[in-house]
Design an enzyme around this catalytic site. Sequence first.
Site, PDB file in Angstrom:
ATOM      1  N   ASP A  97      12.474  -7.788   7.215  1.00 20.08           N
ATOM      2  CA  ASP A  97      13.714  -8.265   6.625  1.00 20.08           C
ATOM      3  C   ASP A  97      14.850  -7.761   7.502  1.00 20.08           C
ATOM      4  OD1 ASP A  97      15.497  -9.274   4.562  1.00 20.08           O
ATOM      5  OD2 ASP A  97      13.838  -8.935   3.172  1.00 20.08           O
ATOM      6  N   GLU A 139      17.773 -16.826   5.302  1.00 22.01           N
ATOM      7  CA  GLU A 139      18.103 -17.065   3.904  1.00 22.01           C
ATOM      8  C   GLU A 139      19.510 -17.641   3.876  1.00 22.01           C
ATOM      9  OE1 GLU A 139      18.569 -14.777  -0.366  1.00 22.01           O
ATOM     10  OE2 GLU A 139      19.402 -13.928   1.439  1.00 22.01           O
ATOM     11  N   ASP A 198       4.047   9.088  -6.730  1.00 27.87           N
ATOM     12  CA  ASP A 198       5.436   9.331  -7.138  1.00 27.87           C
ATOM     13  C   ASP A 198       6.038   8.125  -7.865  1.00 27.87           C
ATOM     14  OD1 ASP A 198       5.825   7.547  -5.104  1.00 27.87           O
ATOM     15  OD2 ASP A 198       7.260   8.767  -3.975  1.00 27.87           O
ATOM     16  N   ASP A 202       4.701   2.281  -1.301  1.00 27.42           N
ATOM     17  CA  ASP A 202       5.009   2.833   0.015  1.00 27.42           C
ATOM     18  C   ASP A 202       4.152   2.175   1.106  1.00 27.42           C
ATOM     19  OD1 ASP A 202       2.460   4.203  -0.266  1.00 27.42           O
ATOM     20  OD2 ASP A 202       3.529   5.583  -1.605  1.00 27.42           O
ATOM     21  N   ASP A 250       1.431   2.218  -4.679  1.00 27.75           N
ATOM     22  CA  ASP A 250       1.903   3.594  -4.490  1.00 27.75           C
ATOM     23  C   ASP A 250       0.723   4.475  -4.084  1.00 27.75           C
ATOM     24  OD1 ASP A 250       3.068   6.100  -4.653  1.00 27.75           O
ATOM     25  OD2 ASP A 250       2.979   6.165  -6.852  1.00 27.75           O
ATOM     26  N   HIS A 252      11.614 -12.099  -4.544  1.00 25.38           N
ATOM     27  CA  HIS A 252      12.067 -10.930  -5.296  1.00 25.38           C
ATOM     28  C   HIS A 252      13.400 -11.145  -6.018  1.00 25.38           C
ATOM     29  CE1 HIS A 252      14.297 -10.912  -1.626  1.00 25.38           C
ATOM     30  NE2 HIS A 252      15.084  -9.961  -2.081  1.00 25.38           N
ATOM     31  N   ASN A 254       0.901   7.872  -3.270  1.00 27.54           N
ATOM     32  CA  ASN A 254       0.971   9.320  -3.499  1.00 27.54           C
ATOM     33  C   ASN A 254       1.421   9.716  -4.905  1.00 27.54           C
ATOM     34  OD1 ASN A 254       3.567   8.495  -3.321  1.00 27.54           O
ATOM     35  ND2 ASN A 254       4.228  10.018  -1.817  1.00 27.54           N
ATOM     36  N   ASP A 260      18.440 -11.935   5.908  1.00 23.97           N
ATOM     37  CA  ASP A 260      19.131 -11.876   4.628  1.00 23.97           C
ATOM     38  C   ASP A 260      20.505 -12.547   4.688  1.00 23.97           C
ATOM     39  OD1 ASP A 260      18.919 -10.458   1.952  1.00 23.97           O
ATOM     40  OD2 ASP A 260      20.861  -9.704   2.632  1.00 23.97           O
TER      41      ASP A 260
END
Length: 559
Positions: free
Chosen positions: A100, A257, A27, A31, A23, A330, A25, A201
């Site tokens: 992806d 996939e 938040d 990103d 990250d 993931h 920034n 996917d």
Amino acid sequence: MNMEKQWWKSSVVYQIYPRSFCDSNGDGIGDLEGIRSKLWYLKELGVDVIWLSPVYQSPNDDMGYDISDYRAIMKEFGTMEDYDRMLAEAHSMGIRVMMDLVVNHTSDEHAWFVESRRSRDNGFRDFYIWRDGRDGGAPNNWGSCFGGSAWKYDEASGQYYLHLFSEKQPDLNWENEKVREQVFDMMTWWCDKGIDGFRMDVISLISKVPELPDGPEGESGYGDFGPYCANGPRVHEYLQEMNRRVLSKYDLITVGECSGVTVEEAKKYASASGKELNMVFQFEHMDLDGGETCKWNHKKVPLTELKQVMSKWQRELAGKAWNSLYWSNHDQPRSVSRLGNDSPAYREASAKMLATCLHMMQGTPYIFQGEELGMTNYPFTSLEDFRDIESIHAYQEFTEKGIFTPEEMFDYISYKGRDNARTPMQWNDGHQAGFTEGTPWIAVNPNYREINAREQMGRPDSVFHYYQKLIALRKQYEIIVYGDYELLLPDSRELYVYLRTLGDQKLLVLCSFVEHETCCRLPEALQGKKGKLLTGNGCRLEAEEAKLAAYGCAAVLYE
Ligand code: GLC
Ligand code: CA
């Protein structure tokens, strides 16, 4: 075996889950700028390609796998300028970028679906799969992957639409050539930007048997759509069309996939003739600890079955198609917790052993972020710790139906849930593991003080350096990429041993999957010969045998 050489065959791919990588920034959400700031790390590791899980505009019902605009970047991840900068910088470092591609379905907030649901005669109606109900209920008995029916009733037009995943992920109608046209245009747009490939996917699900027949009923009370959607009647036709119209015009790496794929089907998807894709992700080895209740249990994978499945794919695709190699991504729990041993005493040894076992096979290896550090499953303590729609829905469904007690189901989602892979990348032992200066969207694993990139980069015997070595070896020795594969000791419940052969060279790979010392007699032809240890951990070679410590491993070259 004679095989055509290709850059994507000798590459190693690193998967980034952008939300959890870095990250920039504060938040709490990873990103694109964060990714750009860590390219040096991937360069140091030595990977050739990064696969980015979706970075497109999305309402995040399924964490980016529900796309509302294929040509825009998700706001939390940055802007298209950030994307272009990241891509250019990756290229300048010699790293390729694979996107992806999620085109079995879109988000229900995609402009096509917003139009489609307006009325039965809207020009986009036929972009999705709409049907009338049957006997006052859904058009058929299919259940969705995330629980409940695969059909959602739409009040306004009085019909149901199909969603194999969440109701915010309506399935596209690939029978409609306008859909294919739009998808191919969008792919071309990304290719012209200079991207280097696609991970597709659930691509094996895009063609449905048109009659949409009821599926065999499972414990949940819903029917399995698998027999009528997986590797459906026109899927190869569609992919050949995609190949002709888009893929063949660029120099890409492509992987589909493919849930429900068999070796026979894989030989079509990933045929050496190059008419469709380069390779597929198969699931047979991931399904070995599954069962009647999908993946929800706490079973260990039996080693003999794992060897049998992996070896079948190695043997059957040799010279005819190409394998992908993976233990994690993931959607899967952390491999060291699932297939190895994540207790402090054995974590690093078992992570190195699993890496050796996979990376010395034939195929293109995929590393999921943090795997190269031996990151582990998360110690969940409450349902609130979970973010993933799949785990949350499954918990509700299985406990409400009385299939499992809340305690059992909590144990299963803790062990198998996808959030295990999605906790933030552990960069250092500082605030939030160096992932963010703020509060992360999902908690950091408390073991970040022991397991983090900075510590491992400074320690030569770390898991990180071990992966770095494996990646370098693949570049140096053709036998690792192209050698034939042969399984030895198929019945051993402790050792995974295999032999690779290329010309006069042999590469012996020894891996122990147990917590005690073991001993392995070398194949007769290699006894007394002087082998060169390419890499290993906890393995002592003697004239006729090898002695392996708990989770020990070695790759030995004989020339
Ligand atoms: C794939 C993705 C998974 C997602 C699903 C629906 O399996 O890897 O994360 O939930 O497709 O898009
Ligand atoms: Ca951010």
